[in-house]
Design a protein around this motif. Structure first.
Motif, mmCIF file in Angstrom:
data_model
loop_
_atom_site.group_PDB
_atom_site.id
_atom_site.type_symbol
_atom_site.label_atom_id
_atom_site.label_comp_id
_atom_site.label_asym_id
_atom_site.label_seq_id
_atom_site.Cartn_x
_atom_site.Cartn_y
_atom_site.Cartn_z
ATOM 1 N N TYR A 195 10.847 -7.274 -6.055
ATOM 2 C CA TYR A 195 9.678 -7.721 -6.822
ATOM 3 C C TYR A 195 8.761 -8.624 -6.002
ATOM 4 O O TYR A 195 7.541 -8.444 -5.983
ATOM 5 C CB TYR A 195 10.135 -8.474 -8.076
ATOM 6 C CG TYR A 195 10.498 -7.592 -9.247
ATOM 7 C CD1 TYR A 195 9.525 -6.931 -9.970
ATOM 8 C CD2 TYR A 195 11.824 -7.439 -9.639
ATOM 9 C CE1 TYR A 195 9.845 -6.129 -11.068
ATOM 10 C CE2 TYR A 195 12.171 -6.637 -10.724
ATOM 11 C CZ TYR A 195 11.175 -5.982 -11.439
ATOM 12 O OH TYR A 195 11.497 -5.186 -12.506
ATOM 13 N N GLU A 196 9.364 -9.613 -5.332
ATOM 14 C CA GLU A 196 8.545 -10.627 -4.669
ATOM 15 C C GLU A 196 8.056 -10.167 -3.300
ATOM 16 O O GLU A 196 6.905 -10.438 -2.928
ATOM 17 C CB GLU A 196 9.327 -11.932 -4.551
ATOM 18 C CG GLU A 196 9.694 -12.526 -5.909
ATOM 19 C CD GLU A 196 10.326 -13.909 -5.806
ATOM 20 O OE1 GLU A 196 10.560 -14.385 -4.676
ATOM 21 O OE2 GLU A 196 10.588 -14.518 -6.868
ATOM 22 N N GLY A 197 8.915 -9.474 -2.553
ATOM 23 C CA GLY A 197 8.511 -9.027 -1.225
ATOM 24 C C GLY A 197 7.599 -7.819 -1.254
ATOM 25 O O GLY A 197 6.580 -7.777 -0.563
ATOM 26 N N LYS A 198 7.965 -6.844 -2.075
ATOM 27 C CA LYS A 198 7.203 -5.587 -2.096
ATOM 28 C C LYS A 198 5.976 -5.669 -2.988
ATOM 29 O O LYS A 198 4.920 -5.114 -2.667
ATOM 30 C CB LYS A 198 8.110 -4.444 -2.558
ATOM 31 C CG LYS A 198 7.483 -3.065 -2.415
ATOM 32 C CD LYS A 198 8.512 -1.977 -2.688
ATOM 33 C CE LYS A 198 7.890 -0.593 -2.461
ATOM 34 N NZ LYS A 198 8.889 0.484 -2.697
ATOM 35 N N TYR A 199 6.088 -6.385 -4.125
ATOM 36 C CA TYR A 199 4.989 -6.373 -5.104
ATOM 37 C C TYR A 199 4.391 -7.751 -5.371
ATOM 38 O O TYR A 199 3.501 -7.880 -6.223
ATOM 39 C CB TYR A 199 5.474 -5.747 -6.417
ATOM 40 C CG TYR A 199 5.689 -4.258 -6.282
ATOM 41 C CD1 TYR A 199 4.604 -3.391 -6.186
ATOM 42 C CD2 TYR A 199 6.963 -3.716 -6.213
ATOM 43 C CE1 TYR A 199 4.782 -2.023 -6.053
ATOM 44 C CE2 TYR A 199 7.162 -2.350 -6.076
ATOM 45 C CZ TYR A 199 6.056 -1.512 -5.992
ATOM 46 O OH TYR A 199 6.241 -0.153 -5.845
#
Length: 392
Positions: free
Chosen positions: A149-153
């Motif tokens: 969630y945090e790294g990709k989006y």
């Protein structure tokens, strides 16, 4: 404060009931209204609908019950507006819950919290658009979802710990029964009781009839070669004994019901159908082979390699981000492969020690935080802070 919760299946009822209990410890004036089950009702509050009235799985059942599904959804939306809670808490069940999140975000000023993320990292990744737009706060129970969630989006979430880890830890601390005592107790509880003297290979063939039909016969055939062991099936509470009889009658397979953790505590190794059971087996330190038969196996393998977004099907491997347990899925699922991989996990094999050591890595990544307590603390803190800001 007023909390409106929505779950759509038995596991959601369990996790939501723990969350509600934790919320009550922090917020003494907590009021609950929910679409849920018996466990949530036992905590308290008003149940609007039982999750069994929502839980339709598969294309045909959903199609046949579309009118009921739409009626329940319309009623849920209307009930939320009428009750005007401080927060709506959704628990997994994305097909229904993401539509509710969209409505609440568009038509009210009520914050939407999601407890136990939909598995969009495996399939339907496009749902991230709906989550980012309509979900105020996401509370995850799987550590690998944070970089997703945090790294990709670039969508910040809360990893609150894993409830299964806490449940297993609590069980292990309180379970003191010897194998002899376990065997003696089972004599009156099962039509195929566990025997004394022989070590155990546990069979965890899933909790749905289709899973059992697809996996159990091959598991039995593969494991029966190891004659020094007795095969013990962990019967799912929702499946009647008569259904199991067609597969285990005359095979010598023993069975226990509602005793999966106790069974695993006394098992030398296990054959496990993918799901939460793979994580429970690892946390109870039982070497395992993951077995999951699928239709059109070559097509499924192609989809897994080119369409599905994750590398593994078992939570153990997903959490470790590497292959700790063998996953015999699709074209790798066969009696001979199951037999071979099981043999590698019995005593004296070096593979057994390697797997047990790697389980420690999974524990470390999960952490020792009590998930519902941590989630409740963050939720109430956010709601109180937002309430202060709204009153300024």
């Amino acid at each position: 404060m007023k909390y409106y919760l929505i779950v759509g299946e038995a596991s959601g009822d369990l996790h939501a009931s723990y969350l509600m209990s934790s919320l009550k410890k922090i917020d003494s004036k907590a009021e609950f209204r929910f679409f849920g089950g018996d466990l949530m009702s036992a905590v308290g509050g008003t149940r609007v609908r039982h999750y069994k009235e929502l839980a339709y799985m598969g294309f045909v059942p959903v199609l046949l019950h579309l009118r009921t599904i739409f009626r329940n959804m319309a009623m849920c939306k209307k009930d939320i507006v009428a009750w005007s809670p401080d927060v709506v808490i959704l628990v997994d069940y994305p097909g229904f819950n993401l539509k509710i999140a969209k409505f609440v975000h568009a038509k009210t000023r009520i914050p939407v919290y999601y407890y136990i993320s939909p598995k969009i990292w495996a399939w339907k990744e496009w749902r991230i658009r709906s989550i980012r737009r309509n979900v105020s706060e996401m509370f995850s129970i799987l550590p690998f979802e944070v970089p997703f969630y945090e790294g990709k989006y670039h969508y910040k979430i809360h990893y609150v710990g894993n409830p299964t880890a806490e449940e297993v830890r609590t069980f292990r601390e309180g379970y003191k029964e010897t194998f002899a005592d376990f065997v003696e107790r089972q004599q009156t509880l099962s039509p195929h009781p566990v025997m004394a003297g022989k070590p155990v290979i546990a069979l965890l063939a899933g909790s749905r009839k289709q899973e059992i039909k697809d996996n159990l016969p091959a598991m039995i055939e593969a494991a029966r070669q190891y004659a020094d062991y007795q095969l013990v099936l962990a019967g799912a509470p929702s499946i009647e004994d008569e259904y199991y009889e067609q597969y285990i009658s005359g095979t010598g397979v023993k069975m226990v019901k509602n005793e999966t953790y106790a069974l695993l505590c006394h098992a030398t190794a296990a054959l496990v159908t993918s799901g939460t059971a793979t994580l429970e087996t690892a946390l109870l330190d039982v070497p395992q082979v993951v077995c999951y038969e699928t239709p059109v196996p070559k097509l499924i393998r192609f989809a897994f390699n080119h369409i599905i977004q994750c590398e593994y099907i078992s939570l153990v491997n997903l959490i470790a981000d590497r292959e700790i347990v063998q996953e015999l899925m699709a074209d790798r699922f066969s009696v001979s492969n199951i037999r071979t991989e099981l043999g590698k996990l019995l005593p004296e094999s070096p593979f057994r020690g390697e797997m047990l050591k790697a389980y420690g890595e999974v524990r470390e990544r999960l952490g020792d935080t009590v998930a519902p307590d941590n989630a409740a603390r963050i939720m109430v803190g956010l709601l109180r802070e937002n309430g202060k800001q709204g009153s300024r």
